[in-house]
Design a protein around this motif. Structure first.
Motif, short mmCIF file in Angstrom:
data_model
loop_
_atom_site.label_atom_id
_atom_site.label_comp_id
_atom_site.label_asym_id
_atom_site.label_seq_id
_atom_site.Cartn_x
_atom_site.Cartn_y
_atom_site.Cartn_z
N PRO A 237 0.84 -1.20 0.00
CA PRO A 237 0.00 0.00 0.00
C PRO A 237 0.88 1.25 0.00
O PRO A 237 0.90 2.03 0.96
N VAL A 238 1.60 1.44 -1.08
CA VAL A 238 2.59 2.51 -1.20
C VAL A 238 2.24 3.35 -2.43
O VAL A 238 2.10 2.82 -3.54
N ALA A 239 2.13 4.64 -2.24
CA ALA A 239 1.76 5.53 -3.34
C ALA A 239 3.00 6.04 -4.07
O ALA A 239 4.09 6.12 -3.49
N PRO A 240 2.85 6.37 -5.35
CA PRO A 240 3.93 7.07 -6.05
C PRO A 240 4.17 8.42 -5.34
O PRO A 240 3.24 8.99 -4.79
N PRO A 241 5.40 8.95 -5.34
CA PRO A 241 6.60 8.41 -6.00
C PRO A 241 7.38 7.40 -5.15
O PRO A 241 8.32 6.80 -5.65
N GLN A 242 7.00 7.23 -3.86
CA GLN A 242 7.76 6.31 -3.03
C GLN A 242 7.64 4.87 -3.49
O GLN A 242 8.50 4.04 -3.18
N LEU A 243 6.62 4.57 -4.26
CA LEU A 243 6.45 3.21 -4.76
C LEU A 243 7.67 2.76 -5.55
O LEU A 243 8.08 1.60 -5.46
N SER A 244 8.28 3.66 -6.31
CA SER A 244 9.47 3.31 -7.10
C SER A 244 10.61 2.86 -6.19
O SER A 244 11.30 1.87 -6.48
N SER A 245 10.81 3.55 -5.08
CA SER A 245 11.86 3.17 -4.13
C SER A 245 11.56 1.81 -3.50
O SER A 245 12.47 0.99 -3.31
N ALA A 246 10.29 1.58 -3.19
CA ALA A 246 9.91 0.30 -2.58
C ALA A 246 10.15 -0.85 -3.55
O ALA A 246 10.66 -1.92 -3.16
N LEU A 247 9.81 -0.66 -4.81
CA LEU A 247 10.03 -1.70 -5.80
C LEU A 247 11.52 -1.94 -6.02
O LEU A 247 11.97 -3.09 -6.16
N ALA A 248 12.31 -0.87 -6.04
CA ALA A 248 13.75 -1.01 -6.22
C ALA A 248 14.37 -1.78 -5.05
O ALA A 248 15.31 -2.57 -5.24
N SER A 249 13.84 -1.58 -3.85
CA SER A 249 14.38 -2.28 -2.68
C SER A 249 14.08 -3.78 -2.75
O SER A 249 14.89 -4.60 -2.30
N LEU A 250 12.94 -4.16 -3.32
CA LEU A 250 12.65 -5.58 -3.49
C LEU A 250 13.66 -6.22 -4.44
O LEU A 250 14.13 -7.34 -4.21
N SER A 251 14.00 -5.48 -5.49
CA SER A 251 14.99 -5.99 -6.43
C SER A 251 16.35 -6.11 -5.77
O SER A 251 17.07 -7.11 -5.95
N ALA A 252 16.72 -5.10 -4.96
CA ALA A 252 18.01 -5.14 -4.27
C ALA A 252 18.09 -6.29 -3.28
O ALA A 252 19.17 -6.82 -3.01
N ALA A 253 16.93 -6.67 -2.73
CA ALA A 253 16.89 -7.79 -1.78
C ALA A 253 16.76 -9.12 -2.50
O ALA A 253 16.56 -10.16 -1.86
N GLU A 254 16.85 -9.10 -3.83
CA GLU A 254 16.81 -10.28 -4.67
C GLU A 254 15.47 -11.02 -4.57
O GLU A 254 15.41 -12.24 -4.65
N ILE A 255 14.40 -10.22 -4.39
CA ILE A 255 13.06 -10.78 -4.47
C ILE A 255 12.63 -10.70 -5.93
O ILE A 255 12.52 -9.61 -6.49
N ASP A 256 12.42 -11.82 -6.53
CA ASP A 256 12.06 -11.87 -7.94
C ASP A 256 10.57 -11.57 -8.08
O ASP A 256 9.72 -12.42 -7.78
N THR A 257 10.25 -10.36 -8.53
CA THR A 257 8.85 -9.97 -8.61
C THR A 257 8.08 -10.78 -9.65
O THR A 257 6.84 -10.76 -9.64
N SER A 258 8.79 -11.50 -10.51
CA SER A 258 8.08 -12.35 -11.47
C SER A 258 7.60 -13.65 -10.81
O SER A 258 6.79 -14.37 -11.38
N LYS A 259 8.13 -13.93 -9.61
CA LYS A 259 7.75 -15.15 -8.90
C LYS A 259 6.86 -14.89 -7.70
O LYS A 259 6.52 -15.82 -6.95
N VAL A 260 6.53 -13.62 -7.48
CA VAL A 260 5.55 -13.28 -6.44
C VAL A 260 4.44 -12.48 -7.12
O VAL A 260 4.59 -12.02 -8.25
N GLN A 261 3.34 -12.35 -6.43
CA GLN A 261 2.23 -11.56 -6.97
C GLN A 261 2.13 -10.27 -6.17
O GLN A 261 1.85 -10.30 -4.97
N LEU A 262 2.38 -9.14 -6.80
CA LEU A 262 2.24 -7.86 -6.12
C LEU A 262 0.79 -7.42 -6.16
O LEU A 262 0.12 -7.50 -7.19
#
Length: 388
Positions: A237-262
């Protein structure tokens, strides 16, 4: 554009000030608690309706857009029996109370607004003293109570709707990645309650400092939480523009967003939400966008700029007031009339007001597909338990 100018001119003729002098009475009416109320009808027989909007302060741009949408609705709905007047409710409960009292002195039979939940709550004692009923634009369910209905799209039903859809797609594991705010807390709690009620499991709840630019630590903890078998739906439940930072942090933590459902809430219902490729395939619950698209096109043609997202609330509220004024009882703004169990339909879809002040919405589930969004689960056509 010529037809748009004609429409505006016609709408302007339909607008009558709530402060229009009322009929003189030879016998003084009983004095109610609070300010003395004027006549609910103008000398020309129109019913006075108040529009409480933040026309000054930090939300003035939103308030002006909502006022224009209300004027547009008055023309579209053929509300010739209404005299609509706007009052500046400002940004505080005190200024909202002052606006409500001015509308009450002017005799307004129904109050549409204010926008903020704290302001709506402040009006409840005045309604209990015999003042006009309120249909507020807030989405804060805590402000809802008899006589003060919230019309905004509340966040908890959005979570319920998208969780139901995720479960229908075979997902049984959920997690939350949310800011450490009142809104983030509410969404985290709602997800846990709704998952538990459906026999699903919440495997992780991680919240981050909304002022931080580095969310990697919380994202790494989330990665540990969701490790295991089975697909996980992560509520963000994150609004833009902070949503971009939240998504980038998932990538940095090696969470594969293609294997989870956002999954998300209505804060994702914003232009350009699909510009981040990490959101491709993500789901959120909101009113069907097709209805709003037509409203936005017509608003743009008339006013020369896109409407604020909340403008549809004012548009629908005025249309509702027009329907109430034309009701079988000759025009009633009572609690019984407002809480018609059949509900009402507007730009934001079907809505039904409940006796306790809350409202039910028929929400669709929308999938983000790059620069476009697609409805993957249409809004229910009838009110039921799933829409509570």
């Amino acid at each position: 554009m010529r037809s748009s100018l004609v429409a505006l001119a016609t709408a302007a003729l339909l607008l009558a000030a709530c402060a229009e002098p009322s009929h003189t009475s030879t016998a003084p009416p009983p004095k109610p608690a609070g300010p003395q109320a004027g006549s609910p009808t103008t000398p020309s027989g129109k019913t006075r309706i108040a529009l409480l909007l933040p026309l000054s302060g930090r939300a003035a741009t939103i308030g002006r857009s909502m006022q224009q949408a209300a004027e547009m609705s008055l023309f579209d709905s053929g509300g010739r029996e209404l005299a609509l007047a706007a009052y500046d409710s400002g940004a505080t409960p005190d200024t909202a109370v002052d606006a409500y009292n001015r509308a009450r002195v002017d005799g307004c039979a129904l109050v549409l607004g204010p926008l903020f939940g704290s302001s709506a709550s402040a009006l409840a004692p005045l309604v209990k003293q015999g003042g006009a009923n309120v249909i507020a634009f807030s989405n804060d369910e805590k402000a809802a109570q008899p006589g003060v209905w919230i019309m905004g799209i509340a966040a908890p039903p959005q979570v319920r709707r998208v969780v139901d859809y995720a479960i229908s797609q075979g997902i049984r594991r959920f997690a939350v990645f949310a800011p450490r705010t009142a809104y983030g807390d509410q969404m985290s709690s709602t997800l846990q309650d709704e998952a538990a009620a459906r026999g699903a499991t919440v495997v992780g709840v991680e919240q981050f400092d909304p002022r931080s630019l580095d969310l990697t630590g919380a994202a790494k903890r989330l990665a540990t939480d969701i490790a295991g078998d089975g697909k996980v739906a992560i509520l963000m439940p994150v609004a833009p523009p902070q949503l971009s930072s939240a998504l980038a942090s998932l990538s940095a933590a090696e969470i594969d967003t293609s294997k989870v459902q956002l999954i998300g809430t209505g804060v994702w219902d914003a232009p350009g939400i699909g510009s981040d490729s990490a959101l491709r395939g993500a789901w959120y619950a909101a009113p069907d966008p097709a209805r709003r698209a037509d409203f936005e096109r017509r608003y743009l043609a008339i006013y020369g700029r896109p409407p604020e997202r909340l403008a549809t609330l004012a548009y629908d509220a005025v249309a509702l007031a027009a329907q109430l004024a034309r009701g079988r009882s000759g025009g009633s703004f009572s609690a019984d009339a407002i809480t018609n169990p059949n509900g009402w339909t507007g730009v934001d879809g079907p809505i039904r007001f409940l006796p306790d002040g809350r409202s039910q919405r028929a929400l669709a589930v929308i999938e983000i597909q790059g620069d476009r969004s697609v409805v993957v689960s249409p809004a229910p056509s009838a009110f039921g338990q799933a829409m509570r």
